[in-house]
Scaffold this active site. Structure first.
Site, PDB file in Angstrom:
ATOM      1  N   ALA A  87       0.917  30.202  -6.747  1.00  0.00           N
ATOM      2  CA  ALA A  87       2.285  30.933  -6.810  1.00  0.00           C
ATOM      3  C   ALA A  87       3.399  29.701  -6.613  1.00  0.00           C
ATOM      4  O   ALA A  87       2.939  28.597  -6.057  1.00  0.00           O
ATOM      5  CB  ALA A  87       2.544  32.151  -5.830  1.00  0.00           C
ATOM      6  N   LYS A  88       4.794  29.758  -6.807  1.00  0.00           N
ATOM      7  CA  LYS A  88       5.690  28.968  -6.546  1.00  0.00           C
ATOM      8  C   LYS A  88       6.820  29.709  -6.504  1.00  0.00           C
ATOM      9  O   LYS A  88       7.399  30.659  -7.375  1.00  0.00           O
ATOM     10  CB  LYS A  88       5.754  27.850  -7.748  1.00  0.00           C
ATOM     11  CG  LYS A  88       6.449  26.475  -6.991  1.00  0.00           C
ATOM     12  CD  LYS A  88       5.218  25.696  -6.056  1.00  0.00           C
ATOM     13  CE  LYS A  88       5.674  24.569  -5.304  1.00  0.00           C
ATOM     14  NZ  LYS A  88       4.891  23.797  -4.639  1.00  0.00           N
ATOM     15  N   GLY A  89       7.804  29.093  -5.485  1.00  0.00           N
ATOM     16  CA  GLY A  89       9.110  29.818  -5.579  1.00  0.00           C
ATOM     17  C   GLY A  89      10.391  28.469  -5.385  1.00  0.00           C
ATOM     18  O   GLY A  89      10.007  27.552  -4.999  1.00  0.00           O
ATOM     19  N   VAL A 118       7.200  32.829  -8.726  1.00  0.00           N
ATOM     20  CA  VAL A 118       6.412  33.175 -10.044  1.00  0.00           C
ATOM     21  C   VAL A 118       5.053  33.364  -9.176  1.00  0.00           C
ATOM     22  O   VAL A 118       4.546  32.455  -8.606  1.00  0.00           O
ATOM     23  CB  VAL A 118       6.560  31.922 -10.911  1.00  0.00           C
ATOM     24  CG1 VAL A 118       5.449  32.217 -11.993  1.00  0.00           C
ATOM     25  CG2 VAL A 118       7.890  32.020 -11.589  1.00  0.00           C
ATOM     26  N   ASP A 166       8.019  23.363   0.635  1.00  0.00           N
ATOM     27  CA  ASP A 166       7.888  22.480  -0.501  1.00  0.00           C
ATOM     28  C   ASP A 166       9.246  21.576  -0.656  1.00  0.00           C
ATOM     29  O   ASP A 166       9.830  21.391   0.715  1.00  0.00           O
ATOM     30  CB  ASP A 166       7.897  23.235  -1.843  1.00  0.00           C
ATOM     31  CG  ASP A 166       7.523  22.216  -3.171  1.00  0.00           C
ATOM     32  OD1 ASP A 166       6.234  21.995  -3.095  1.00  0.00           O
ATOM     33  OD2 ASP A 166       8.435  22.004  -3.997  1.00  0.00           O
TER      34      ASP A 166
END
Ligand code: NAD
Length: 424
Positions: A113-115, A68, A154
């Site tokens: 963002a992050k995934g 995202v 992460d």
């Protein structure tokens, strides 16, 4: 405008709802245009991919992956990739927005963002994880890029996975592109100083806040919850600056020593004891939850989310809380803590040392040059100190807690950029 206490949420609050509640409060105080508020609320892009992977037993399993992009208005988006059983689109969306605010508050030229991939890396072999990471990278090939979207580790991922991502991306480009990802092993272009960066930022924030509160570090006591990367580095660096760290804890135990815990000894013990403090002899054992309510000057929650809640906030005795973890305080606890006059430096400010040094990793990769640890530390200390001063001044000007001030600084920066760029 007077400070409006965020509406307390119900007990089932999660850290992301807590973040949204603070975002709303800060937006109200800033008088944010409703249209810009709606723009900031919605992620710019969301990708959901299916990742069929051949497992070691020859069977094919399909994993679901997400990326995202919340915003790229300030620059390429930045955010980690989480490999965990609980990964879902809603969580990834919230974490992506969180990254936008974090980068904006420390004034680095990145969006958020992050995934993530819904999987259990603990039950997978290295080969399976490698195939999953390479497949995820290929699925996101039109999203990732050193000028577009720069992932990082992460939960459940680390330098090894970032090396695979960098390699897979580079193969598709026909050249080595190390700036596509940060958190790489040093030999692949990782930055010196990254390991300690978050704990170091916690220390710089704590020292800056203590100066404002007129707490002399040489007379101050401190308790640190969590003894992983962030907690142990924060404890070590605070002790180096004269604070007496009287208590430390991890998932396996909490330890108290009125004369100060020897942090070097605790780190050595943990490293020789499979990462656990259990059985540490340099201090007395105590119940884990009591670490939060000890009579100390400084409390550093550096373990996990949602540990300071409406049920224990009232018992907190620290004068200052510096949040090392993401989301350690529920929004319901905010009002209790504020009414007790406790100063809190919020996660999006105090743990931003990590993303700051990730930014330096990217800068070094793009320069084709390596900085010394001393240069990395000096520059990140300055960014953290400037960010603290800016948030502190906003808090004074608007008479709001530092947490709301940090959101205001971030939202204001992003909103102004949208206004200048326009193009709606
Ligand atoms: P880590 O896995 O290295 O360490 C976590 C530590 O907390 C371990 O010692 C663990 O035993 C302990 N812990 C977990 N739950 C606990 C509990 N309920 N009570 C007491 N101890 C508990 O993780 P980390 O990288 O140090 O991250 C810690 C927090 O900081 C997380 O919230 C993470 O999202 C946040 N954070 C980390 C970074 C980074 O650069 N590592 C950057 C920004 C934010």
């Amino acid at each position: 405008m007077a400070y409006i206490e965020p509406a307390p949420l119900m007990d089932k609050e999660n850290p992301f709802e807590a973040m949204m509640s603070r975002f709303q409060t800060a937006s109200q105080i800033l008088g944010l245009d409703e249209q810009i508020y709606n723009v900031l609320k919605s992620p710019a892009r969301q990708a959901i991919v299916s990742l069929p992977i051949t497992m070691d037993d020859g069977r094919i399993r399909v994993f679901e992956g997400y990326r995202v992009i919340h915003s790229t208005i300030l620059g390429p988006s930045k955010g980690g990739i989480r490999f965990d059983m609980h990964v879902n689109l809603d969580e990834v969306k919230a974490l992506a927005a969180w990254m936008t605010w974090k980068c904006a508050v420390v004034d680095i030229p990145y969006g958020g963002a992050k995934g993530g991939v819904c999987c259990n890396p603990r039950e997978m072999s290295a080969g399976e994880i490698e195939r999953l990471m390479r497949s995820y990278t290929l699925s996101m090939i039109d999203i990732f890029g050193p000028d577009k979207d720069i992932p990082a580790p992460d939960m459940g991922t680390g330098p090894r996975e970032m090396a695979w991502l960098m390699d897979e991306y580079s193969r598709t480009q026909g050249m080595t592109v190390n700036a596509v990802v940060t958190g790489k092993p040093i030999v692949l272009g990782g930055s010196l100083g990254r390991t300690e960066a978050t704990g170091r930022g916690v220390m710089v924030t704590a020292m800056s806040a203590m100066q404002k509160l007129k707490i002399n570090p040489y007379n101050a006591t401190c308790a640190v919850q969590g003894f992983g990367n962030v907690g142990s580095w924060a404890a070590r660096l605070l002790a180096e600056r004269g604070l007496k760290v009287v208590a430390i804890s991890d998932l396996y135990g909490a330890y108290h020593n009125e004369n100060g815990v020897d942090i070097e000894a605790a780190v050595k013990y943990r490293d020789e004891n499979k990462g656990s403090l259990e059985g540490f002899k340099g201090a007395e054992s105590m119940p884990g939850e009591e670490i939060l309510t000890l009579p100390v000057d400084l409390l550093v929650p550096a373990a996990t989310e949602d540990v300071i809640t409406s049920s224990n906030a009232d018992k907190i005795q620290a004068k200052l809380i510096v949040e090392g973890a993401n989301g350690p305080t529920s929004s319901k606890a905010d009002s209790i803590i504020n009414s007790k006059g406790i100063t809190v430096t919020p996660d999006i400010l105090s743990n931003a040392g990590g993303v700051t040094v990730s930014y330096f990793e990217w800068v070094q990769n793009r320069l084709g040059y390596k900085w010394t640890a001393e240069r990395v530390n000096r520059r990140s200390d300055r960014i953290m100190k400037d960010a603290f001063d800016n948030v502190y001044k906003t808090a004074q000007d608007y008479k709001v807690p530092l947490r709301i001030a940090a959101y205001m600084v971030a939202i204001d920066k992003v909103a102004k950029t949208y206004k200048y760029r326009g193009g709606f």
